[in-house]
Design an enzyme around this catalytic site. Structure first.
Site, PDB file in Angstrom:
ATOM      1  N   GLU A 262     -61.417 -26.910  15.725  1.00  0.00           N
ATOM      2  CA  GLU A 262     -61.393 -27.454  17.089  1.00  0.00           C
ATOM      3  C   GLU A 262     -59.947 -27.651  17.560  1.00  0.00           C
ATOM      4  OE1 GLU A 262     -64.153 -27.915  19.082  1.00  0.00           O
ATOM      5  OE2 GLU A 262     -65.054 -26.816  17.409  1.00  0.00           O
ATOM      6  N   TRP A 265     -58.621 -24.233  18.388  1.00  0.00           N
ATOM      7  CA  TRP A 265     -59.091 -23.815  19.721  1.00  0.00           C
ATOM      8  C   TRP A 265     -58.148 -24.359  20.798  1.00  0.00           C
ATOM      9  CZ3 TRP A 265     -62.136 -20.278  21.704  1.00  0.00           C
ATOM     10  CH2 TRP A 265     -63.227 -19.780  20.972  1.00  0.00           C
ATOM     11  N   TRP A 294     -70.860 -14.801  44.168  1.00  0.00           N
ATOM     12  CA  TRP A 294     -71.443 -16.116  43.872  1.00  0.00           C
ATOM     13  C   TRP A 294     -72.254 -16.627  45.058  1.00  0.00           C
ATOM     14  CZ3 TRP A 294     -70.844 -17.195  38.924  1.00  0.00           C
ATOM     15  CH2 TRP A 294     -69.700 -16.737  38.239  1.00  0.00           C
ATOM     16  N   ASN A 329     -69.571 -31.979  23.685  1.00  0.00           N
ATOM     17  CA  ASN A 329     -69.127 -30.596  23.838  1.00  0.00           C
ATOM     18  C   ASN A 329     -70.276 -29.590  23.891  1.00  0.00           C
ATOM     19  OD1 ASN A 329     -66.818 -28.793  24.056  1.00  0.00           O
ATOM     20  ND2 ASN A 329     -67.555 -27.950  22.122  1.00  0.00           N
ATOM     21  N   TRP A 347     -67.954 -20.688  38.852  1.00  0.00           N
ATOM     22  CA  TRP A 347     -67.532 -21.581  37.771  1.00  0.00           C
ATOM     23  C   TRP A 347     -66.334 -22.442  38.159  1.00  0.00           C
ATOM     24  CZ3 TRP A 347     -62.504 -20.880  36.168  1.00  0.00           C
ATOM     25  CH2 TRP A 347     -61.919 -19.624  36.422  1.00  0.00           C
ATOM     26  N   TRP A 370     -64.846 -23.217  30.623  1.00  0.00           N
ATOM     27  CA  TRP A 370     -65.636 -22.761  31.768  1.00  0.00           C
ATOM     28  C   TRP A 370     -65.689 -21.228  31.838  1.00  0.00           C
ATOM     29  CZ3 TRP A 370     -69.109 -24.518  35.083  1.00  0.00           C
ATOM     30  CH2 TRP A 370     -69.327 -25.894  35.119  1.00  0.00           C
TER      31      TRP A 370
END
Length: 441
Positions: A262, A265, A294, A329, A347, A370
Site C-alpha cells: 500500500e 502504491w 459521459w 478503500n 470520473w 479514480w
C-alpha cells in the site's frame, strides 16, 4: 528577541511535512551552517477554494502547527507563520531579511511545482539558494526506471523494482531532531487564528498516527472487510507529513508485506503524477478514454453523493464519507466504479467530490484510484470489468454489519429501489466505452 534583519539565516519551509523528526529538508537546513528559521504559510490559493469553513483538514494543520511551535519554543526558537499568497510572502521575506538559503521538501502536485518554480525565481534575484529535498516518498520521479529507461506505468514490475532497491540507505531516518540546536534563537509574533483566516474550529476526532504491530499482523486477511477496524487510517498523517514514510516503510517491511504494498502504491502514484503531470490537470492517463461520451445528470450525481442509490454498499460508503471524511478503500473502489460505469458520469466529478470530503485527500492517490476505477489509468481494471455492487456486498460485508451501520433503513420500506438496473447499466457502459475506444483508434 525578534527576527534579525541583517544576520544571514537559512529558512526551512514546512508544507506536507509537519514534523521535526526524520525530516529531510529540515535536516539539511540545520546542517547548512546558518541559523535556521522554520516557516509555514497558510496558503490563500488553497484555503480560498475550500467551501466548508469548518473543514477538519484546516483544523488538523492548525493543531500541528501549534504543536510544532510549542516544541520549538522549548528550545528558545520559534516558527514563522504567515497567511496569504506564497509568492507575495516570499517577495516580502526576501526584501526584509538576509536569507542565504531556503530548504523545503518536494511537493509533486502541478500547483506546487509551478509555485516552487516562481519562488525559485524570486529568491534567485537576491542570490538566495533554493534547495528542494525528497521527503514524502521513498523513491521519486525517475529514481526507479524500467529496462527501457522510462518510468514504470504498471504497478507490479514497479513494486518489484522498488523492493529490490529499498535498502537501509533509502529507508534510514534523517536525525533532524539531533541538530535542533542550530535553530535561530528568537520569538515570533502570535500566529493567525482560524477565525482570522475565515475558518471555524472543527471538533473532529482525528485518527492516531500510530500503526500497531497487531494491526499489521492481521492486515492481509482483514483489510478488505469494511465492518472491521482493520485498516490503519493513517492517510491524513501521510498527507500532511505528521509521520515519516521511512519509519512506516521499515515497520511494514518487518511486519506486513501487504501493508508495504500500500505504501508502494503511494510512491507509484506520486511518480506517475511527477512524470505525467497532465493527469493532475484533468487528463485521462490513457488518452483514448477522453473520448467517452459521459452522461451528466445532476439528479443522478446528487443521488450518488447522498448515498441514496438503492445499492446498499455504495450508499454505506458515501454516507461514511459524508459523515466522517473517510471511506474504506474496498468501498472507494465500488463507489467510484458505480459512478463512472453504472451511471456513466465523468470520473472527474467523483474525483472532485472525494477531494472535497476526504480527510486524507491526496491528488496523486485520488486521481490514480479514480482513473483505475474508470478504466482510464495505469493498471486500470479493463473497461469491461464492472463491479457488481451487490456481489461485492455479499463478499465483503456478508453479515451486512457495515451496511447496517451507515444505512439503518436498509431492509425497510424507506430504502429506495436501485436507481439503475445492473445489467442495463453494464451494457450501456460497455457500448459507450467501446464507441470511444473505436473512435480513438
Amino acid at each position: 528577541m525578534s527576527l534579525p534583519k541583517k544576520e544571514k539565516i537559512a529558512i526551512f519551509w514546512l508544507r506536507r511535512d509537519l514534523r521535526l523528526d526524520d525530516n529531510a529538508g529540515l535536516y539539511y537546513a540545520l546542517k547548512s551552517g546558518y541559523p535556521v528559521v522554520p516557516l509555514f504559510i497558510f496558503d490563500k490559493n488553497i484555503l480560498d477554494d475550500l467551501e466548508n469553513k469548518e473543514d477538519p483538514r484546516v483544523t488538523f494543520i492548525f493543531q500541528e502547527i501549534e504543536n510544532i511551535r510549542k516544541d520549538l519554543r522549548l528550545r528558545d526558537a520559534d516558527l514563522l507563520v504567515h497567511y496569504g499568497f506564497p509568492l507575495k510572502i516570499w517577495k516580502q521575506l526576501s526584501d526584509e531579511y538576509n536569507i542565504a538559503e531556503v530548504y523545503t521538501n518536494t511537493d509533486y502536485e502541478p500547483y506546487a511545482t509551478e509555485r516552487d518554480r516562481e519562488v525559485y525565481n524570486i529568491l534567485k534575484k537576491k542570490d538566495t539558494v533554493f534547495k528542494i529535498c525528497k521527503d514524502q516518498v521513498i523513491f521519486e520521479k525517475k529514481e526507479i526506471l524500467s529496462g527501457q529507461n522510462s518510468p514504470y506505468t504498471v504497478f507490479t514490475p514497479y513494486s518489484r523494482a522498488w523492493k529490490e532497491k529499498s535498502n537501509d540507505f533509502f529507508l534510514s531516518s534523517y536525525p533532524s531532531r539531533k541538530y535542533l540546536k542550530n535553530l535561530l534563537k528568537w520569538y515570533g509574533p502570535t500566529i493567525p487564528s482560524l477565525k482570522e483566516m475565515g475558518f471555524e474550529y472543527s471538533h473532529y476526532d482525528f485518527p492516531s498516527a500510530k500503526v500497531s504491530e497487531e494491526l499489521l499482523g492481521n492486515y492481509a486477511e482483514a483489510r478488505d472487510f469494511p465492518a472491521k477496524e482493520a485498516t490503519s487510517r493513517i492517510g491524513i498523517h501521510l498527507r500532511f507529513g505528521t509521520v515519516s514514510i521511512r519509519q512506516l516503510a521499515r515497520k511494514a517491511k518487518e511486519h506486513s508485506n501487504v501493508f508495504l504494498n500500500e505504501l508502494i502504491w503511494r510512491d507509484f502514484y506520486q511518480q506517475i503524477l511527477a512524470n505525467f503531470p497532465e493527469v493532475g490537470n484533468g487528463k485521462a492517463f490513457r488518452s483514448a478514454y477522453d473520448h467517452i461520451k459521459w452522461r451528466y445528470d445532476k439528479d443522478d450525481f446528487k443521488t450518488w453523493c447522498e448515498g441514496k442509490t438503492g445499492y446498499p454498499l455504495v450508499d454505506a460508503g458515501m454516507r461514511q464519507l459524508n459523515a466522517i471524511g473517510f471511506m474504506h478503500n474496498r468501498v472507494r473502489m465500488v463507489t467510484a466504479s458505480f459512478l463512472s460505469k453504472h451511471l456513466l458520469i465523468d470520473w472527474r466529478l467523483g474525483e472532485a467530490y472525494f477531494a472535497e470530503k476526504l480527510l486524507d485527500y491526496d491528488l496523486a492517490a485520488n486521481n490514480g484510484g479514480w482513473q483505475w476505477a474508470a478504466g482510464s489509468g495505469t493498471d486500470a481494471a479493463p473497461y469491461f470489468r464492472i463491479f457488481n455492487p451487490t456481489a461485492q456486498a455479499e463478499r465483503f460485508d456478508p453479515k451486512g454489519e457495515y451496511i447496517k451501520k451507515w444505512v439503518p433503513e436498509f431492509g425497510t420500506a424507506e430504502y429506495p429501489e436501485p436507481m439503475v438496473d445492473h445489467k442495463f447499466a453494464r451494457e450501456r457502459c460497455l457500448k459507450a466505452y467501446k464507441e470511444a475506444l473505436d473512435q480513438a483508434n
